[in-house]
Design an enzyme around this catalytic site. Structure first.
Site, PDB file in Angstrom:
ATOM      1  N   HIS A 193       0.664  -0.860  -0.313  1.00  0.00           N
ATOM      2  CA  HIS A 193       0.060   0.107  -0.430  1.00  0.00           C
ATOM      3  C   HIS A 193       0.825   1.457   0.031  1.00  0.00           C
ATOM      4  O   HIS A 193       0.062   2.168  -0.659  1.00  0.00           O
ATOM      5  CB  HIS A 193      -1.181   0.433   1.136  1.00  0.00           C
ATOM      6  CG  HIS A 193      -2.021  -1.075   1.191  1.00  0.00           C
ATOM      7  ND1 HIS A 193      -2.292  -1.019  -0.140  1.00  0.00           N
ATOM      8  CD2 HIS A 193      -2.027  -2.329   1.828  1.00  0.00           C
ATOM      9  CE1 HIS A 193      -3.686  -2.376   0.184  1.00  0.00           C
ATOM     10  NE2 HIS A 193      -3.568  -2.774   0.755  1.00  0.00           N
ATOM     11  N   GLU A 435       2.713 -10.879 -30.367  1.00  0.00           N
ATOM     12  CA  GLU A 435       3.252 -11.670 -29.443  1.00  0.00           C
ATOM     13  C   GLU A 435       4.302 -13.474 -29.555  1.00  0.00           C
ATOM     14  O   GLU A 435       5.318 -12.663 -28.472  1.00  0.00           O
ATOM     15  CB  GLU A 435       2.972 -11.228 -27.593  1.00  0.00           C
ATOM     16  CG  GLU A 435       1.688 -12.191 -27.446  1.00  0.00           C
ATOM     17  CD  GLU A 435       0.963 -11.692 -26.368  1.00  0.00           C
ATOM     18  OE1 GLU A 435       1.691 -11.004 -25.487  1.00  0.00           O
ATOM     19  OE2 GLU A 435       0.490 -12.211 -25.941  1.00  0.00           O
ATOM     20  N   ASP A 459       6.648 -10.397 -24.933  1.00  0.00           N
ATOM     21  CA  ASP A 459       6.876 -11.232 -24.887  1.00  0.00           C
ATOM     22  C   ASP A 459       7.416 -11.958 -26.552  1.00  0.00           C
ATOM     23  O   ASP A 459       8.226 -12.765 -26.956  1.00  0.00           O
ATOM     24  CB  ASP A 459       4.849 -11.945 -24.864  1.00  0.00           C
ATOM     25  CG  ASP A 459       5.113 -12.575 -24.148  1.00  0.00           C
ATOM     26  OD1 ASP A 459       5.880 -13.438 -23.310  1.00  0.00           O
ATOM     27  OD2 ASP A 459       3.761 -12.127 -23.284  1.00  0.00           O
ATOM     28  N   CYS A 506       1.841  -2.283 -27.385  1.00  0.00           N
ATOM     29  CA  CYS A 506       1.118  -2.449 -25.878  1.00  0.00           C
ATOM     30  C   CYS A 506       2.744  -2.784 -24.929  1.00  0.00           C
ATOM     31  O   CYS A 506       2.771  -2.886 -23.831  1.00  0.00           O
ATOM     32  CB  CYS A 506       0.460  -3.038 -25.848  1.00  0.00           C
ATOM     33  SG  CYS A 506      -0.146  -4.749 -25.956  1.00  0.00           S
TER      34      CYS A 506
HETATM   35  C1  PEP Z   1       3.497  -7.649 -24.511  1.00  0.00           C
HETATM   36  O1  PEP Z   1       3.507  -9.557 -23.873  1.00  0.00           O
HETATM   37  O2  PEP Z   1       4.772  -7.688 -24.715  1.00  0.00           O
HETATM   38  C2  PEP Z   1       2.506  -7.494 -23.373  1.00  0.00           C
HETATM   39  C3  PEP Z   1       1.892  -6.978 -23.619  1.00  0.00           C
HETATM   40  O3  PEP Z   1       2.328  -8.704 -22.897  1.00  0.00           O
HETATM   41  P1  PEP Z   1       2.211  -9.383 -21.090  1.00  0.00           P
HETATM   42  O4  PEP Z   1       3.343  -8.594 -20.572  1.00  0.00           O
HETATM   43  O5  PEP Z   1       1.259  -9.219 -19.965  1.00  0.00           O
HETATM   44  O6  PEP Z   1       3.265 -10.310 -21.689  1.00  0.00           O
HETATM   45 MG    MG Z   2       2.410 -10.967 -23.359  1.00  0.00          MG
END
Ligand code: PEP
Ligand code: MG
Length: 544
Positions: A193, A435, A459, A506
């Site tokens: 927290h 990914e 990934d 992302c």
């Molecule tokens: C990724 O693999 O880049 C991704 C955004 O997913 P995570 O980091 O949750 O595996």
């Molecule tokens: Mg991922």
């Protein structure tokens, strides 16, 4: 000035501060009266119940105060405390001990400690951090019975750096506004927290420095703290203070220079529009992300909702969370990624086989397609939430077009079921994460099946370079700038362009200013990252 040394810990909240020390090391409530007599049992049980009844309204009042101050995260913490205080198992545990002639104040602390031990032993760091909540609640009930006034943090009159073995939510909530320059704690993790609070207060924090190091610093007059680097210095020498002040001025100048970008639409110098979105893990982060200038949510990791608890969340609970986030973002897109657990992450409520190579195992879409009781409630909740905003769904860990067909078929089945029930749903675009190298190489086959691609570089890098993303020895290989990874992103963008769909990124690489020009050149239209990185990214884009 004496140099008492350096405290090294976990970098829990960015920023630097130098200031006077305020030590908060409260003792346990007085529980000298350990035992009671047989005829005292009924009265002592009543005292315990009365103490719980007295604590609950106090917690509600604090939750209300937090909510009025716009601090949803903290309000949620106190609401969880209300539930813990009224937990029937806690009451049962205490009653059992009182009938065994232990005083109720000693009993509640002991039961709280038992529970905390169970939480602390959990592998999931979020659950482990919940140990503090249980201790905090038990302590408050005990204090209510012993009648000791809680003194300390609320009396803080000079802005200070707070040093404490651990800080419970009820502690941090008592700090008067503006009086905490930073936090240093002996215990804690990034999801404790105190760390969450420091980030939401925008002050630096270093946690987990260890009890011995912290106690040595208790005698210091001042502390210098760098929450981004994860260290603090007790009674710093003038050079350290000067260095910290320089860092502070630098960070402040950067913050001010980025202010104008916060709520701007990001465009490259050539006028190309790039959407900058936030990666979220909970609904409580939505407001903060909007304040940082998020133009949408590029990745909502739904797994946290599943992992923070003992049983699977119901369709209804999921619907509430998803629609809350969708409503907060209004017309702005919110991309929910369906559950991506398995492999190295256990999911309470689903039996998972032990695997030799968890990252190459039964995770993400592979698991969801085989466990409809997991997948369908989530898809139904998403379809229903789509009636409240611009909801999009994205499937993780796709390696074949068959997986996309199968996932879409389940989605359609859910839509039909909801329609037959007369339940309201909304339109929803569907995308996939790119990914795995297989997905990137087959992007041409996947593109006609979906509305968008989102590249998960975390990934994609690990699978392309055969370098475990959690292995710090392989840092030199964990780069999305590797030509092989960039080539896979190029193929993805090319296939998307041919099919007339868009591509976002992302993974962590989305926030890397050095990679942005390359990603944009390849045709990426959206970058999604942790919310505080958004203004910096918008500025970097304007310089592309
Ligand atoms: C990724 O693999 O880049 C991704 C955004 O997913 P995570 O980091 O949750 O595996
Ligand atoms: Mg991922």
């Amino acid at each position: 000035m004496e140099l008492r040394g350096r405290l090294t810990g976990i970098a829990a909240s960015e920023g630097v501060a130098v200031g006077p020390v305020f030590v908060h090391a409260p003792g346990e409530p007085r529980t000298e009266r350990q035992s009671i007599t047989e005829d005292e049992v009924p009265r002592e049980l009543e005292r315990f119940e009365a103490a719980v009844e007295a604590v609950v309204p106090k917690l509600s009042a604090t939750a209300q105060k937090m909510r009025e101050a716009g601090n949803e995260d903290e309000a949620a913490i106190f609401e969880a405390h209300i539930e813990l205080a009224g937990d029937p198992e806690l009451a049962e545990g205490v009653a059992g001990r009182v009938r065994g002639l232990q005083s109720p104040e000693a009993a509640v602390l002991a039961v709280g400690e038992e529970y905390a031990g169970l939480f602390a032993g959990m592998e999931d760091s979020y659950m482990a951090a919940r140990a503090d909540d249980v201790r905090d609640v038990a302590r408050q009930i005990a204090v209510e019975m012993t009648g000791e006034a809680e003194a300390g943090l609320e009396a803080l009159e000079v802005p200070s750096i707070i040093l404490a073995p651990a800080l419970a939510p009820s502690d941090t909530a008592r700090v008067p506004r503006g009086m905490a320059l930073g936090f240093v704690t002996a215990e804690g993790s990034k999801t404790s927290h105190v760390s969450i609070m420091a980030r939401s207060m925008g002050v630096p924090a270093v946690v987990g420095v260890g009890g011995a190091a912290l106690e040595e610093a208790f005698g210091a007059d001042t502390v210098a703290l760098d929450g981004g680097q994860g260290y603090a210095i007790a009674d710093p020498d003038p050079e350290t203070v000067a260095e910290m002040e320089r860092r502070q001025a630098e960070l402040e100048a950067e913050r001010l220079s980025l202010e104008e970008y916060r709520h701007k639409e990001a465009r490259t110098s050539g006028g190309r529009r790039i959407e900058v979105s936030a990666n979220l893990g909970s609904s409580t982060e939505a407001e903060g992300a909007l304040e940082w200038g998020a133009e949408g949510v590029g990745l909502f990791r739904t797994e946290f909702l599943f992992m923070e608890r003992d049983e699977l969340p119901s369709e209804e609970e999921q619907y509430e969370v998803y629609s809350r986030v969708a409503a907060a973002f209004g017309e702005k897109p919110v991309i929910f990624r369906t559950l991506d657990v398995g492999g190295d992450k256990d999911l309470p409520g689903v039996e998972q086989p032990a695997e030799e190579n968890p990252f190459l195992g039964w995770r993400g879409i592979r698991m969801c397609l085989e466990v409809p009781e997991l997948f369908k409630p989530q898809l139904r909740a998403l379809l229903r939430a789509a009636a409240h905003g611009n909801v999009k769904t994205m499937f993780p860990m796709i390696a074949t077009a068959d997986e996309v067909h199968a996932a879409r078929a389940v989605l359609e089945e859910c839509r039909k079921e909801l329609a037959a029930q007369g339940t309201q749903t909304g339109p929803m675009e569907v995308g996939v994460m790119i990914e795995t190298p297989a997905a990137a190489l087959c992007a041409r086959e996947l593109a006609p099946e979906v509305d968008f691609f989102s590249v998960g570089t975390n990934d994609l890098v690990q699978y392309t370079l055969a370098a475990d993303r959690g292995n710090e020895r392989l840092g030199h290989l964990q780069s999305a700038g590797h030509p092989a990874v960039l080539e896979l992103i190029r193929l993805t963008c090319q296939a998307a362009e041919e099919a007339g769909i868009w591509v976002g990124v992302c993974g962590e690489a989305a926030a890397d200013p050095d990679l942005m020009p390359r990603l944009i050149e390849l045709g990426v239209k959206e970058l999604s990252m942790s919310a505080p990185s958004i203004p910096r990214a918008k500025k970097a884009i304007s310089e592309v």
